[in-house]
Scaffold this motif. Structure first.
Motif, mmCIF file in Angstrom:
data_model
loop_
_atom_site.group_PDB
_atom_site.id
_atom_site.type_symbol
_atom_site.label_atom_id
_atom_site.label_comp_id
_atom_site.label_asym_id
_atom_site.label_seq_id
_atom_site.Cartn_x
_atom_site.Cartn_y
_atom_site.Cartn_z
ATOM 1 N N TRP A 146 42.782 46.644 -6.722
ATOM 2 C CA TRP A 146 43.442 45.364 -6.483
ATOM 3 C C TRP A 146 44.128 45.402 -5.120
ATOM 4 N N THR A 147 44.171 44.263 -4.455
ATOM 5 C CA THR A 147 44.942 44.165 -3.213
ATOM 6 C C THR A 147 46.188 43.334 -3.490
ATOM 7 N N TYR A 181 52.150 38.851 6.252
ATOM 8 C CA TYR A 181 52.555 39.846 5.260
ATOM 9 C C TYR A 181 53.160 41.054 5.956
ATOM 10 N N LEU A 182 53.988 41.804 5.206
ATOM 11 C CA LEU A 182 54.412 43.105 5.726
ATOM 12 C C LEU A 182 53.217 44.047 5.720
ATOM 13 N N GLY A 183 52.363 43.861 4.735
ATOM 14 C CA GLY A 183 51.177 44.706 4.623
ATOM 15 C C GLY A 183 50.505 44.469 3.288
ATOM 16 N N LYS A 184 49.395 45.171 3.100
ATOM 17 C CA LYS A 184 48.668 45.023 1.832
ATOM 18 C C LYS A 184 48.497 46.384 1.178
ATOM 19 N N LEU A 185 48.700 46.383 -0.130
ATOM 20 C CA LEU A 185 48.589 47.615 -0.907
ATOM 21 C C LEU A 185 47.300 47.586 -1.714
ATOM 22 N N SER A 201 47.558 54.089 0.920
ATOM 23 C CA SER A 201 47.056 52.868 0.257
ATOM 24 C C SER A 201 47.632 51.618 0.898
ATOM 25 N N PHE A 202 48.484 51.786 1.922
ATOM 26 C CA PHE A 202 49.186 50.648 2.513
ATOM 27 C C PHE A 202 48.617 50.363 3.901
ATOM 28 N N ASN A 203 48.257 49.111 4.093
ATOM 29 C CA ASN A 203 47.654 48.709 5.351
ATOM 30 C C ASN A 203 48.536 47.662 6.015
#
Ligand code: AMP
Ligand code: MG
Length: 334
Positions: free
Chosen positions: A205-206, A218-222, A321-323
């Motif tokens: 899941w993102t 966003y701050l980022g996507k997990l 896992s964080f982009n």
């Protein structure tokens, strides 16, 4: 003829959906003062989502401090009540996290929160003396639990489970999904996200983490599976008076909105209750306090901290896992 073709087509989709477990069902609704969406994948998806929604409404009617017939409302009014297993569990958890966080998490702040007008949105800046008086009632150690009976031992003491109830609820939904044989699902209870398994195609899941500054999307996507991702921040509920912003997460030490340079805290763990309780607590602790707590804690969780100055920090367990398009530091366990 067209109709028959269309019907056949729908049936093929439905049947193939069932046989490969990719049948999906979602519902969105308003509850617990926020928008929620619940999605399950698999043969039993519709029944699972319906049961999940019922559970949310049931828990809201137990745990809300503001619904007149709820158990928490009655407890606050009468000072002592026999309560259902769910309410007892959430109160016990709230008291546990209060001890674990050395009081940063405080489920007895309602008299202070009311002074600021957060529950009824009639916002005001209270006098210091009013806050000091209300703070005398915000004593979790004066709440006793005896089997299924809870007593608030200070006259006028009131509890508020708003910082933990949604996390508990998302965990309960995941339990329902599992009982219904669902292996893949996602719930979003007003920003409290919890996932079960992976997506139907097996990929992760993102979950996008909101940027409180809104200067980038966003701050980022997990990328995650089987995790609850919960964010707390002053940006979620606040008002401005004489050019100063006041938000809804209060520092139990002084009764004022916690002000220590953090804009938001995200906690990622397998447990919705823990993620919810700790995201509020770590926000109160501030960046240094939150990092110290993370390093020392024996609990299994990860964090994303974002400061008012725009500094982003993530913990080692989720760094890969964080982009993010922003630069970030990585905080490691001691
Ligand atoms: P959350 O959005 O989960 O961080 O919870 C914020 C809500 O928890 C607030 O709107 C209050 O109802 C309540 N609250 C405020 N300050 C605290 C605190 N220090 N500890 C526990 N609950 C709090
Ligand atoms: Mg919380």
């Amino acid at each position: 003829m067209k109709k028959v073709l269309a019907l056949t087509f729908i049936m093929i989709i439905f049947l193939s959906g069932c046989s490969f477990g990719s049948y999906s069902y979602s519902d969105s609704f308003f509850a617990m003062d926020t928008y929620m969406s619940v999605t399950a994948n698999g043969a039993n998806a519709q029944s699972a989502v319906k049961k999940a929604k019922k559970q949310v409404l049931r828990l809201e009617n137990l745990l809300s401090a503001h619904k007149e017939k709820s158990e928490v409302y009655r407890l606050n009014k009468n000072g002592s009540e026999k309560l259902s297993n769910d309410t007892i569990k959430v109160i016990k958890n709230a008291l546990k996290f209060s001890r674990l966080t050395n009081g940063a998490f405080n489920p007895a702040m309602l008299p202070v929160t009311k002074l600021w007008g957060f529950p009824d949105k009639k916002y005001r800046v209270p006098k210091k003396s009013e806050i000091e008086n209300a703070l005398k009632l915000a004593k979790p150690e004066k709440i006793s639990v005896n089997k299924n009976e809870v007593t608030l031992n200070l006259k006028g003491e009131e509890i508020d489970l708003g910082a933990i109830a949604k996390g508990y609820t998302s965990s309960k939904i995941i339990e329902i999904f599992k009982r219904e044989g669902i292996e893949s699902g996602i719930v979003n209870l007003g920003g409290n996200v919890q996932t079960l398994g992976a997506k139907p195609d097996g990929s992760l899941w993102t979950v996008a983490i909101e940027n409180p500054d809104k200067n980038s999307e966003y701050l980022g996507k997990l990328k995650i599976k089987d995790k609850a991702v919960v964010t707390s921040g002053g940006y979620e509920r606040n008002f401005t008076k004489n050019g100063k912003m006041y938000h809804h997460i209060l520092n139990p030490e002084n009764g004022y909105p916690a002000e220590n340079g953090l804009s938001s805290v995200t906690v990622i763990s397998e447990d919705g209750t823990l993620s919810d309780a700790l995201s509020t607590s770590l926000f109160v602790m501030g960046k240094n306090g939150a990092e110290r707590f993370y390093k020392k804690s024996e609990k299994d969780f990860d964090i994303i901290l974002y400061t008012e100055g725009g500094k982003l920090t993530v913990s080692q367990g989720i760094a890969d896992s964080f982009n993010s398009q922003l630069d970030f530091d990585i905080v490691k366990k001691d």
